[in-house]
Design an enzyme around this catalytic site. Structure first.
Site, PDB file in Angstrom:
ATOM      1  N   GLU A 291       0.894  -1.140   0.216  1.00  0.00           N
ATOM      2  CA  GLU A 291      -0.089   0.031   0.009  1.00  0.00           C
ATOM      3  C   GLU A 291       0.759   1.394  -0.119  1.00  0.00           C
ATOM      4  OE1 GLU A 291      -3.497   0.269   0.284  1.00  0.00           O
ATOM      5  OE2 GLU A 291      -3.685  -1.958  -0.106  1.00  0.00           O
TER       6      GLU A 291
ATOM      7  N   ASP B 298      -8.447   5.924  -8.003  1.00  0.00           N
ATOM      8  CA  ASP B 298      -9.172   4.627  -8.180  1.00  0.00           C
ATOM      9  C   ASP B 298     -10.687   4.802  -8.000  1.00  0.00           C
ATOM     10  OD1 ASP B 298      -9.338   5.047  -5.524  1.00  0.00           O
ATOM     11  OD2 ASP B 298      -8.792   3.212  -4.907  1.00  0.00           O
TER      12      ASP B 298
ATOM     13  N   THR C 213      -7.731   8.028  -0.395  1.00  0.00           N
ATOM     14  CA  THR C 213      -7.133   7.017   0.392  1.00  0.00           C
ATOM     15  C   THR C 213      -6.307   7.470   1.585  1.00  0.00           C
ATOM     16  OG1 THR C 213      -7.319   5.471  -1.675  1.00  0.00           O
ATOM     17  CG2 THR C 213      -5.950   4.788   0.111  1.00  0.00           C
TER      18      THR C 213
END
Length: 278
Positions: A62, A80, A85
């Site tokens: 990640e 995305d 995020t």
């Protein structure tokens, strides 16, 4: 013929006269219990050390780093379709888990620096919008990340939404630490749920190909089916189309039959090499 017990007493009396030290040693040996069979219980992913390994593995994929604790402050839009995020597990503004995180943080610490963004987070949930968030939100996220209460809130939500459900299901399926991690990494990326592109859907697809160990199946065969089912889902989304976290990480451990996920561990993600030695 004399009774056997009388014969033994006579023999022992003679031994006592001839060699008292030898008799004492014999009596101690006879009194000592037989050594119990040693059973080594496999350590699950919820063991603190194993959990730390799991967090390092996820962070390598990640965040391109093993330092997962440095990721409390992480925040970006990776394009995305999920908005921002952020944090140690990739909480997303577009999928609801970031909203739940900030709500939990506010329950723990009312008036915190992120509480004022709750209306905006509710509004953008389900979209990739930054409306009401933006650079101010990014700065305040970094500020909150220095707060131990916010760090604990991230840990709490990681465990509640992702880690505990994944490990619990894996244990029910008869999987050891590697399988527990495979479930955890999948639920982190694809989310909980039962749709075909969620963790539940991936598990269901795998179970159509192979039985879980709890069903009497072979652990390696089932895990291979699970990883293959996950790759199918990953390739359906451009942002997740690189399957190296399966091919050059989890499959490497599986091929080595390292079902307990014991160090040393060596793997690659997105071409970068990593090692955990202990």
């Amino acid at each position: 013929m004399q009774p056997k017990h009388r014969t033994v007493r006579v023999a022992l009396a003679a031994l006592l006269i001839a060699a008292p030290a030898a008799l004492a040693a014999a009596n101690v040996a006879a009194a000592a219990p037989a050594p119990a069979a040693v059973q080594v219980k496999a350590v699950g992913l919820d063991d603190p050390h194993k959990k730390d390994i799991a967090m390092q593995l996820v962070s390598s994929a990640e965040n391109s780093s093993l330092d997962w604790k440095a990721q409390y402050k992480y925040i970006e839009d990776i394009k995305d379709g999920r908005g921002y995020t952020a944090g140690i597990i990739g909480f997303c503004s577009g999928t609801g888990d970031m909203l739940e995180l900030v709500e939990h943080y506010t329950d723990l610490k009312p008036g915190n620096v992120l509480a004022k963004y709750l209306p905006a987070l509710r509004k953008v949930n389900g979209t990739d919008s930054h409306s009401g968030l933006g650079s101010a939100f990014e700065r305040d996220w970094a500020t909150a990340a220095k707060d131990g209460v916010f760090q604990q809130a991230q840990n709490d939500e990681r465990d509640r939404v992702y880690f505990n459900p994944a490990v619990g299901q894996a244990k029910s399926d008869g999987l050891r630490a590697l399988g527990q991690f495979a479930y955890y990494d999948a639920i982190v990326m694809h989310g909980p749920g039962t749709s075909s592109d969620s963790f539940g859907g991936i598990r269901k697809a795998a179970m159509k190909k192979a039985k879980t160990p709890a069903q009497g199946g072979d652990e390696a065969t089932y895990l291979k089916a699970f990883l293959e089912a996950r790759k199918v889902v990953m390739k359906q989304e451009e942002a997740h189309a690189d399957t190296s976290r399966v091919d050059t990480e989890q499959s490497v451990f599986l091929n080595a039959k390292n079902f307990d996920l014991n160090p040393p561990l060596k793997w690659k993600v997105y071409g970068d090499s990593y090692t955990i030695n202990s």
